[in-house]
Design a protein around this motif. Structure first.
Motif, PDB file in Angstrom:
ATOM      1  N   ALA A  63      33.476  37.447  49.002  1.00 32.43           N
ATOM      2  CA  ALA A  63      35.088  37.832  47.978  1.00 32.43           C
ATOM      3  C   ALA A  63      34.806  38.261  46.835  1.00 32.43           C
ATOM      4  O   ALA A  63      33.758  37.945  46.623  1.00 32.43           O
ATOM      5  CB  ALA A  63      35.390  35.847  47.993  1.00 32.43           C
ATOM      6  N   VAL A  64      35.054  38.846  46.210  1.00 31.30           N
ATOM      7  CA  VAL A  64      35.400  39.752  45.993  1.00 31.30           C
ATOM      8  C   VAL A  64      36.612  40.087  44.578  1.00 31.30           C
ATOM      9  O   VAL A  64      37.573  39.855  45.605  1.00 31.30           O
ATOM     10  CB  VAL A  64      34.573  41.245  45.415  1.00 31.30           C
ATOM     11  N   ASP A  65      36.486  41.187  43.643  1.00 38.49           N
ATOM     12  CA  ASP A  65      38.308  40.645  43.044  1.00 38.49           C
ATOM     13  C   ASP A  65      38.288  42.182  42.976  1.00 38.49           C
ATOM     14  O   ASP A  65      37.783  42.442  43.601  1.00 38.49           O
ATOM     15  CB  ASP A  65      37.850  40.329  41.254  1.00 38.49           C
ATOM     16  N   GLY A  66      39.704  42.393  42.272  1.00 40.76           N
ATOM     17  CA  GLY A  66      40.935  43.312  42.412  1.00 40.76           C
ATOM     18  C   GLY A  66      39.580  44.606  42.764  1.00 40.76           C
ATOM     19  O   GLY A  66      39.926  45.930  43.181  1.00 40.76           O
ATOM     20  N   GLU A  67      38.151  44.895  41.640  1.00 38.68           N
ATOM     21  CA  GLU A  67      37.819  45.975  41.424  1.00 38.68           C
ATOM     22  C   GLU A  67      36.449  45.851  41.756  1.00 38.68           C
ATOM     23  O   GLU A  67      35.402  46.688  41.646  1.00 38.68           O
ATOM     24  CB  GLU A  67      37.262  45.530  39.627  1.00 38.68           C
ATOM     25  N   GLY A  68      36.296  44.996  42.962  1.00 39.56           N
ATOM     26  CA  GLY A  68      35.222  45.313  43.952  1.00 39.56           C
ATOM     27  C   GLY A  68      33.929  43.948  43.539  1.00 39.56           C
ATOM     28  O   GLY A  68      32.338  44.480  43.739  1.00 39.56           O
ATOM     29  N   MET A  69      33.894  42.727  42.256  1.00 41.21           N
ATOM     30  CA  MET A  69      32.868  42.083  41.663  1.00 41.21           C
ATOM     31  C   MET A  69      33.532  40.982  42.392  1.00 41.21           C
ATOM     32  O   MET A  69      34.174  41.012  42.451  1.00 41.21           O
ATOM     33  CB  MET A  69      33.641  42.119  40.282  1.00 41.21           C
ATOM     34  N   THR A  70      31.912  40.043  42.641  1.00 41.04           N
ATOM     35  CA  THR A  70      31.684  39.391  43.525  1.00 41.04           C
ATOM     36  C   THR A  70      32.369  38.372  42.602  1.00 41.04           C
ATOM     37  O   THR A  70      31.981  38.154  41.347  1.00 41.04           O
ATOM     38  CB  THR A  70      29.698  39.550  43.890  1.00 41.04           C
ATOM     39  N   VAL A  71      32.453  37.344  43.131  1.00 42.05           N
ATOM     40  CA  VAL A  71      33.320  36.283  42.275  1.00 42.05           C
ATOM     41  C   VAL A  71      32.919  34.739  42.682  1.00 42.05           C
ATOM     42  O   VAL A  71      32.120  34.750  43.973  1.00 42.05           O
ATOM     43  CB  VAL A  71      34.939  35.642  42.826  1.00 42.05           C
ATOM     44  N   TYR A  72      32.734  34.253  41.830  1.00 42.18           N
ATOM     45  CA  TYR A  72      31.991  32.204  42.237  1.00 42.18           C
ATOM     46  C   TYR A  72      32.415  31.696  42.147  1.00 42.18           C
ATOM     47  O   TYR A  72      33.250  31.515  41.388  1.00 42.18           O
ATOM     48  CB  TYR A  72      30.626  33.212  41.603  1.00 42.18           C
ATOM     49  N   VAL A  73      32.134  30.090  42.219  1.00 38.97           N
ATOM     50  CA  VAL A  73      32.594  28.960  42.697  1.00 38.97           C
ATOM     51  C   VAL A  73      31.877  28.111  41.384  1.00 38.97           C
ATOM     52  O   VAL A  73      30.426  28.738  41.563  1.00 38.97           O
ATOM     53  CB  VAL A  73      33.319  28.340  43.713  1.00 38.97           C
ATOM     54  N   TYR A  74      32.207  27.375  40.553  1.00 35.56           N
ATOM     55  CA  TYR A  74      30.737  26.792  40.108  1.00 35.56           C
ATOM     56  C   TYR A  74      31.041  25.187  40.564  1.00 35.56           C
ATOM     57  O   TYR A  74      31.679  24.240  40.373  1.00 35.56           O
ATOM     58  CB  TYR A  74      31.316  26.375  38.286  1.00 35.56           C
ATOM     59  N   ASN A  75      29.861  24.522  40.783  1.00 34.82           N
ATOM     60  CA  ASN A  75      29.492  23.572  41.719  1.00 34.82           C
ATOM     61  C   ASN A  75      30.475  22.281  40.974  1.00 34.82           C
ATOM     62  O   ASN A  75      30.949  21.428  41.812  1.00 34.82           O
ATOM     63  CB  ASN A  75      28.309  22.688  41.574  1.00 34.82           C
ATOM     64  N   PRO A  76      30.382  22.056  39.279  1.00 30.24           N
ATOM     65  CA  PRO A  76      30.619  21.327  38.785  1.00 30.24           C
ATOM     66  C   PRO A  76      32.182  21.180  38.851  1.00 30.24           C
ATOM     67  O   PRO A  76      32.822  19.838  38.693  1.00 30.24           O
ATOM     68  CB  PRO A  76      30.316  20.941  37.291  1.00 30.24           C
ATOM     69  N   ASP A  77      32.924  22.403  38.733  1.00 29.42           N
ATOM     70  CA  ASP A  77      34.728  22.529  39.276  1.00 29.42           C
ATOM     71  C   ASP A  77      34.896  21.136  40.021  1.00 29.42           C
ATOM     72  O   ASP A  77      33.855  21.210  41.318  1.00 29.42           O
ATOM     73  CB  ASP A  77      34.986  23.361  39.600  1.00 29.42           C
ATOM     74  N   GLU A  78      35.850  20.450  39.801  1.00 26.43           N
ATOM     75  CA  GLU A  78      36.502  19.352  41.205  1.00 26.43           C
ATOM     76  C   GLU A  78      37.348  19.998  41.853  1.00 26.43           C
ATOM     77  O   GLU A  78      38.746  20.903  41.219  1.00 26.43           O
ATOM     78  CB  GLU A  78      37.062  18.779  40.657  1.00 26.43           C
ATOM     79  N   GLU A  79      37.941  20.584  43.383  1.00 30.23           N
ATOM     80  CA  GLU A  79      38.505  20.859  43.871  1.00 30.23           C
ATOM     81  C   GLU A  79      39.657  20.253  43.806  1.00 30.23           C
ATOM     82  O   GLU A  79      39.911  19.126  42.909  1.00 30.23           O
ATOM     83  CB  GLU A  79      38.078  20.394  45.801  1.00 30.23           C
ATOM     84  N   ASN A  80      41.013  21.135  43.286  1.00 36.87           N
ATOM     85  CA  ASN A  80      41.963  20.498  43.217  1.00 36.87           C
ATOM     86  C   ASN A  80      42.578  19.839  41.804  1.00 36.87           C
ATOM     87  O   ASN A  80      43.595  19.275  41.919  1.00 36.87           O
ATOM     88  CB  ASN A  80      42.622  19.719  44.889  1.00 36.87           C
ATOM     89  N   SER A  81      41.404  20.499  41.006  1.00 35.04           N
ATOM     90  CA  SER A  81      41.839  19.509  39.474  1.00 35.04           C
ATOM     91  C   SER A  81      42.582  20.835  38.777  1.00 35.04           C
ATOM     92  O   SER A  81      43.051  21.761  39.286  1.00 35.04           O
ATOM     93  CB  SER A  81      40.050  19.803  38.436  1.00 35.04           C
ATOM     94  N   GLN A  82      43.052  20.234  37.711  1.00 33.45           N
ATOM     95  CA  GLN A  82      44.085  21.436  37.318  1.00 33.45           C
ATOM     96  C   GLN A  82      43.626  22.535  36.196  1.00 33.45           C
ATOM     97  O   GLN A  82      44.526  23.261  35.805  1.00 33.45           O
ATOM     98  CB  GLN A  82      44.901  19.768  36.081  1.00 33.45           C
ATOM     99  N   ALA A  83      42.698  22.450  36.206  1.00 34.97           N
ATOM    100  CA  ALA A  83      41.820  22.970  35.263  1.00 34.97           C
ATOM    101  C   ALA A  83      40.768  23.538  35.604  1.00 34.97           C
ATOM    102  O   ALA A  83      39.663  22.631  35.816  1.00 34.97           O
ATOM    103  CB  ALA A  83      41.618  23.234  34.325  1.00 34.97           C
ATOM    104  N   GLY A  84      39.578  24.301  35.573  1.00 38.69           N
ATOM    105  CA  GLY A  84      37.686  24.399  35.820  1.00 38.69           C
ATOM    106  C   GLY A  84      36.899  23.728  34.347  1.00 38.69           C
ATOM    107  O   GLY A  84      37.694  23.293  33.602  1.00 38.69           O
ATOM    108  N   SER A  85      36.385  23.627  34.979  1.00 33.91           N
ATOM    109  CA  SER A  85      35.552  22.956  34.088  1.00 33.91           C
ATOM    110  C   SER A  85      34.229  23.736  32.571  1.00 33.91           C
ATOM    111  O   SER A  85      33.756  23.469  32.291  1.00 33.91           O
ATOM    112  CB  SER A  85      34.763  21.561  34.177  1.00 33.91           C
ATOM    113  N   CYS A  86      34.404  24.958  33.123  1.00 33.48           N
ATOM    114  CA  CYS A  86      33.826  25.676  32.456  1.00 33.48           C
ATOM    115  C   CYS A  86      34.094  25.856  30.955  1.00 33.48           C
ATOM    116  O   CYS A  86      35.223  26.679  30.994  1.00 33.48           O
ATOM    117  CB  CYS A  86      33.712  27.023  34.048  1.00 33.48           C
TER     118      CYS A  86
END
Length: 167
Positions: A63-86
């Motif tokens: 997966a990349v963003d609309g400009e073709g830049m790589t996107v990442y997920v952050y392990n500490p983020d909990e699935e389906n939480s209301q916000a990222g932990s970064c």
């Protein structure tokens, strides 16, 4: 001298613990300039342009963003939480991939796409319940320098699953 050494040690440890890269500080930026870096690098897109899509990489289709830049997920983020932990310091190096609406357009990604509240009143895009980010050191499409940083940051495939491989 002893205080400077202690400060450097504490600062380095904090960067490692948050999964952020101290390399971003090597660009000659002063501390004031670093704090001015935007927490969202996703440029405004045309209303009908996809904000996430897929691209081929040495590690498979990702997966990349609309400009073709790589996107990442952050392990500490909990699935389906209301916000990222970064947090704000982390977002300086790992800007949120954002949308102006809560219904982002995607292309080629077969995953659950949603949003959570993002920085500065935006909507941060989530894939399979996890917020997605870019990496500040990725400068051109195809860069994957954020892959496995701190064993916390992972690219995602077209199904929205983390890619745990490295080159």
């Amino acid at each position: 001298m002893r205080r400077q050494w202690l400060f450097a040690t504490v600062a380095s440890t904090a960067l490692v613990l948050t999964g952020c890269s101290p390399d971003a500080l090597d660009s000659g930026d002063s501390a004031d300039n670093v704090t001015a870096i935007s927490t969202s690098l996703s440029p405004p897109a045309a209303a009908d342009a996809p904000l996430l899509k897929t691209a081929d990489s040495p590690l498979g289709t990702i997966a990349v963003d609309g400009e073709g830049m790589t996107v990442y997920v952050y392990n500490p983020d909990e699935e389906n939480s209301q916000a990222g932990s970064c947090d704000e310091a982390c977002l300086r190096y790992w800007p949120a991939v954002t949308s102006a609406t809560d219904s982002p357009i995607v292309e080629g990604i077969d995953a659950v796409i949603s949003t959570v509240d993002g920085p500065e009143g935006s909507f941060q895009i989530t894939v399979n319940g996890k917020p997605v980010y870019r990496y500040l050191d990725d400068k051109v499409p195809g860069d994957m320098l954020g892959q496995s940083v701190g064993s916390l940051w992972w690219m995602i495939d077209a199904a929205g699953n983390p890619v745990f491989k490295t080159e």
